[in-house]
Design a protein around this motif. Structure first.
Motif, PDB file in Angstrom:
ATOM      1  N   ALA A   1      33.513  72.537 106.941  1.00 27.75           N
ATOM      2  CA  ALA A   1      34.234  71.979 108.399  1.00 27.75           C
ATOM      3  C   ALA A   1      34.820  72.808 109.123  1.00 27.75           C
ATOM      4  O   ALA A   1      35.466  73.988 108.700  1.00 27.75           O
ATOM      5  CB  ALA A   1      34.612  70.621 107.882  1.00 27.75           C
ATOM      6  N   ILE A   2      34.928  72.790 110.561  1.00 25.58           N
ATOM      7  CA  ILE A   2      35.377  74.045 111.658  1.00 25.58           C
ATOM      8  C   ILE A   2      36.029  73.316 112.222  1.00 25.58           C
ATOM      9  O   ILE A   2      35.761  72.900 113.393  1.00 25.58           O
ATOM     10  CB  ILE A   2      34.000  74.786 112.163  1.00 25.58           C
ATOM     11  CG1 ILE A   2      33.554  75.365 110.724  1.00 25.58           C
ATOM     12  CG2 ILE A   2      34.626  75.825 113.428  1.00 25.58           C
ATOM     13  CD1 ILE A   2      33.075  76.337 111.488  1.00 25.58           C
TER      14      ILE A   2
ATOM     15  N   GLY B   1      38.545  75.035 109.249  1.00 28.31           N
ATOM     16  CA  GLY B   1      38.423  74.014 107.526  1.00 28.31           C
ATOM     17  C   GLY B   1      39.950  74.182 106.742  1.00 28.31           C
ATOM     18  O   GLY B   1      40.583  74.537 107.771  1.00 28.31           O
ATOM     19  N   PRO B   2      40.156  73.838 106.263  1.00 19.63           N
ATOM     20  CA  PRO B   2      41.422  73.332 105.435  1.00 19.63           C
ATOM     21  C   PRO B   2      42.588  74.839 105.197  1.00 19.63           C
ATOM     22  O   PRO B   2      43.270  74.397 105.711  1.00 19.63           O
ATOM     23  CB  PRO B   2      41.110  72.998 103.941  1.00 19.63           C
ATOM     24  CG  PRO B   2      39.739  73.383 103.235  1.00 19.63           C
ATOM     25  CD  PRO B   2      39.171  73.699 105.033  1.00 19.63           C
ATOM     26  N   LYS B   3      41.873  75.542 105.137  1.00 21.91           N
ATOM     27  CA  LYS B   3      42.897  76.101 105.789  1.00 21.91           C
ATOM     28  C   LYS B   3      43.704  76.987 106.470  1.00 21.91           C
ATOM     29  O   LYS B   3      44.213  77.025 107.302  1.00 21.91           O
ATOM     30  CB  LYS B   3      42.568  78.208 104.820  1.00 21.91           C
ATOM     31  CG  LYS B   3      42.470  78.073 102.711  1.00 21.91           C
ATOM     32  CD  LYS B   3      41.842  78.909 101.950  1.00 21.91           C
ATOM     33  CE  LYS B   3      42.042  79.218 100.839  1.00 21.91           C
ATOM     34  NZ  LYS B   3      40.885  80.507 100.577  1.00 21.91           N
ATOM     35  N   SER B   4      42.594  77.454 107.209  1.00 24.51           N
ATOM     36  CA  SER B   4      42.504  77.093 108.826  1.00 24.51           C
ATOM     37  C   SER B   4      43.923  75.918 109.272  1.00 24.51           C
ATOM     38  O   SER B   4      45.051  76.617 110.307  1.00 24.51           O
ATOM     39  CB  SER B   4      41.258  77.361 109.755  1.00 24.51           C
ATOM     40  OG  SER B   4      40.637  78.573 109.400  1.00 24.51           O
TER      41      SER B   4
ATOM     42  N   LYS C   1      51.444  77.057 112.363  1.00 25.10           N
ATOM     43  CA  LYS C   1      51.384  77.804 113.737  1.00 25.10           C
ATOM     44  C   LYS C   1      52.345  76.611 115.357  1.00 25.10           C
ATOM     45  O   LYS C   1      53.004  76.745 115.863  1.00 25.10           O
ATOM     46  CB  LYS C   1      50.423  78.305 114.506  1.00 25.10           C
ATOM     47  CG  LYS C   1      50.467  78.135 116.458  1.00 25.10           C
ATOM     48  CD  LYS C   1      48.996  78.355 116.821  1.00 25.10           C
ATOM     49  CE  LYS C   1      48.974  78.409 118.523  1.00 25.10           C
ATOM     50  NZ  LYS C   1      49.627  77.442 119.365  1.00 25.10           N
ATOM     51  N   GLN C   2      51.610  75.254 114.564  1.00 27.07           N
ATOM     52  CA  GLN C   2      52.686  73.910 115.687  1.00 27.07           C
ATOM     53  C   GLN C   2      54.442  73.988 115.434  1.00 27.07           C
ATOM     54  O   GLN C   2      55.083  73.830 116.306  1.00 27.07           O
ATOM     55  CB  GLN C   2      51.802  72.843 115.568  1.00 27.07           C
ATOM     56  CG  GLN C   2      50.454  72.674 115.531  1.00 27.07           C
ATOM     57  CD  GLN C   2      50.483  72.579 117.413  1.00 27.07           C
ATOM     58  OE1 GLN C   2      49.965  73.301 117.574  1.00 27.07           O
ATOM     59  NE2 GLN C   2      49.819  71.473 117.454  1.00 27.07           N
TER      60      GLN C   2
ATOM     61  N   VAL D   1      41.552  78.829 121.514  1.00 30.03           N
ATOM     62  CA  VAL D   1      40.144  78.063 122.185  1.00 30.03           C
ATOM     63  C   VAL D   1      39.579  77.622 120.971  1.00 30.03           C
ATOM     64  O   VAL D   1      38.710  75.919 120.935  1.00 30.03           O
ATOM     65  CB  VAL D   1      39.355  79.057 122.685  1.00 30.03           C
ATOM     66  CG1 VAL D   1      38.064  78.539 122.320  1.00 30.03           C
ATOM     67  CG2 VAL D   1      39.679  79.296 123.787  1.00 30.03           C
ATOM     68  N   LEU D   2      39.299  77.468 120.095  1.00 33.01           N
ATOM     69  CA  LEU D   2      39.533  77.411 118.329  1.00 33.01           C
ATOM     70  C   LEU D   2      40.331  77.825 117.324  1.00 33.01           C
ATOM     71  O   LEU D   2      40.329  78.630 116.778  1.00 33.01           O
ATOM     72  CB  LEU D   2      37.810  78.045 117.959  1.00 33.01           C
ATOM     73  CG  LEU D   2      36.837  77.802 116.972  1.00 33.01           C
ATOM     74  CD1 LEU D   2      36.835  76.595 116.813  1.00 33.01           C
ATOM     75  CD2 LEU D   2      35.539  78.249 116.700  1.00 33.01           C
ATOM     76  N   PRO D   3      40.837  76.806 117.142  1.00 33.43           N
ATOM     77  CA  PRO D   3      41.854  76.589 115.632  1.00 33.43           C
ATOM     78  C   PRO D   3      40.978  77.185 114.374  1.00 33.43           C
ATOM     79  O   PRO D   3      41.877  76.726 113.756  1.00 33.43           O
ATOM     80  CB  PRO D   3      42.395  76.196 116.089  1.00 33.43           C
ATOM     81  CG  PRO D   3      41.664  74.272 115.854  1.00 33.43           C
ATOM     82  CD  PRO D   3      40.066  75.016 117.167  1.00 33.43           C
TER      83      PRO D   3
END
Length: 449
Positions: free
Chosen positions: A19-20, A22-25, A32-33, A43-45
């Motif tokens: 999925a985008i 993904g789990p590592k992202s 980051k939060q 724009v796209l995390p």
């Protein structure tokens, strides 16, 4: 999974394996939060691990088609060979001395290249900075020093940066200005020739908009009080608007007749992006000053103000500069980026990209009436989305389309004063197969709306 280096060696393929994001992202986003200020969005995390050519590879192994180029920065591709080679050599020699303390040759070489590449055959000089906003702010300083005037004129839908002065120059409130005032004074905004939205039609746009702008400057500001007129030859954040033909020459002529410094903000449109070294060349405009950044250095932070020598020399010694401005590694990268642009004829490649994109997008516009307009030049192309049967902006569809493309492995960006423009800024080195695959994804998502 086989380890690959980034840059040109990276496999040029779209690959969606999770999925985008993904789990590592998602794990990185949580980190980051916790530690990065909320005002720094994304724009796209997805978190990028490698990039090159026309793709971005994330930490989960997904490979996304890149239609953003880091907002027109990596025009020569990420980690382009000449950029890496020159920057690496400079890193090994020294990383910093501050050009205002002990200068170095790469700074001079970049200024020499800028004098050669920018429009006009007059004597030119440059000063180097870190960002587009810095370049614009220093252009205002230089113009004020030269003219001994204070007022600055900008245009509806324009974007010029996020510092206090450049926020004042920027038209759009959210997210750039909201809650951050008060802003710098002596900034005046006038109408832009926006053909698609001109009330009496695009055929009347150039003359009427120029007349209105000049009338407002003359009556409300006084031409004799204006230091600089600043405009993007193709507007970026405002929605990739091409001012109607004839508008820019009329404004430039008015500036010349009244001793006003005409500044072309080419931060997003410069360095081959539109199929010319600079977008103002399209109508033969020779600006007094030109601001550049983004595509100048292949991804390293560098910006410049280049202009007529007598104007550039108006600032007193020590009046221009900054600790990191014209950093030697960034200068070396810029020389590598310019080398790549020349050797690979990226102006021609930008034009070819534009031909493909405009043909495909125009065909989509015939099928889907929410596409109000296809516009742009070279590899700086956009579509404005509207509600069916009207010209009312459709930011909802724009956001939904962008999100759907992201899920399919295509990075696209939104823009525009009304939030209803999809903009396309692929690297100029992108392969034709990837370019068409990205357009296939976009068309498939239009069909689902």
């Amino acid at each position: 999974m086989t380890e690959l280096s980034g840059g040109p060696a990276l496999a040029q393929e779209r690959r969606v394996v999770t999925a985008i994001p993904g789990p590592k992202s998602q794990e990185l986003w949580a980190r980051k939060q916790a530690t990065v200020a909320s005002g720094v969005g994304a724009v796209l995390p997805v978190f990028v691990k490698r990039a090159g050519g026309g793709v971005l590879e994330d930490v989960d192994g997904n490979s996304l088609i890149d239609f953003g180029s880091g907002i027109a920065v990596t025009s020569v591709g990420n980690s382009a060979e000449a950029v890496v080679r020159r920057a690496t050599a400079q890193l090994a020699d020294f990383t910093h001395t501050c050009v205002m303390v002990t200068p170095y040759e790469p700074y001079i070489e970049v200024c020499e290249q800028l004098a050669e590449l920018t429009p006009g055959d007059h004597a030119k000089k440059s000063a180097l900075f870190n960002s587009g906003a810095e370049a614009v702010e220093n252009a205002v300083k230089i113009a004020r020093a030269y003219t001994k005037r204070q007022a600055v004129v900008v245009f509806d839908h324009g974007y010029h940066g996020r510092t206090n002065l450049t926020m004042a120059l920027t038209a759009k409130n959210m997210p750039y200005k909201h809650g951050f005032g008060p802003f710098a004074p002596e900034v005046y905004r006038v109408p832009l020739a926006y053909p698609y939205r001109w009330l009496t039609g695009p055929e009347n746009c150039a003359q009427e908009a120029a007349d209105q702008a000049i009338s407002q400057i003359t009556k409300q500001v006084g031409a004799e009080n204006v230091a600089a007129i600043i405009i993007e030859p193709v507007l970026g954040e405002g929605g990739f608007i091409e001012p109607a033909k004839g508008f820019l020459p009329a404004i430039a002529n008015f500036a010349k007749e009244n001793g006003i410094v005409f500044v072309a903000d080419e931060i997003q449109s410069g360095f081959c992006r539109t199929g010319q070294w600079f977008a103002c060349e399209d109508e033969g405009i020779v600006p007094d000053l030109i601001t550049t950044a983004k595509g100048i250095a292949g991804g390293l932070p560098l910006a410049a103000v280049t202009g007529r020598a007598e104007i550039m020399d108006a600032a007193h010694a020590g009046g221009l500069g900054g600790t990191y401005g014209g950093n030697p590694v960034a200068c070396a990268a810029a020389l590598g980026a310019i080398e790549t642009m020349r050797e690979q004829d990226l102006n021609a490649k930008a034009l070819h990209i534009g031909e493909i994109m405009k043909a495909r997008l125009s065909a989509m516009a015939e099928k889907y009436d929410i596409i109000g307009e296809v516009r742009g030049r070279g590899a700086m192309i956009a579509i404005e989305l509207v509600k069916s049967g009207s010209k009312d902006p459709n930011p909802e569809a724009t956001g939904a389309l962008a999100k759907a493309c992201h899920q399919e492995g295509l990075l696209v960006l939104t823009t525009g004063t009304y939030g209803n423009v999809l903009r396309f800024l692929p690297p100029l080195v992108i392969g034709e197969d990837l370019l068409n695959e990205g357009l296939d994804i976009l068309e498939a998502e239009f069909a689902k709306l």
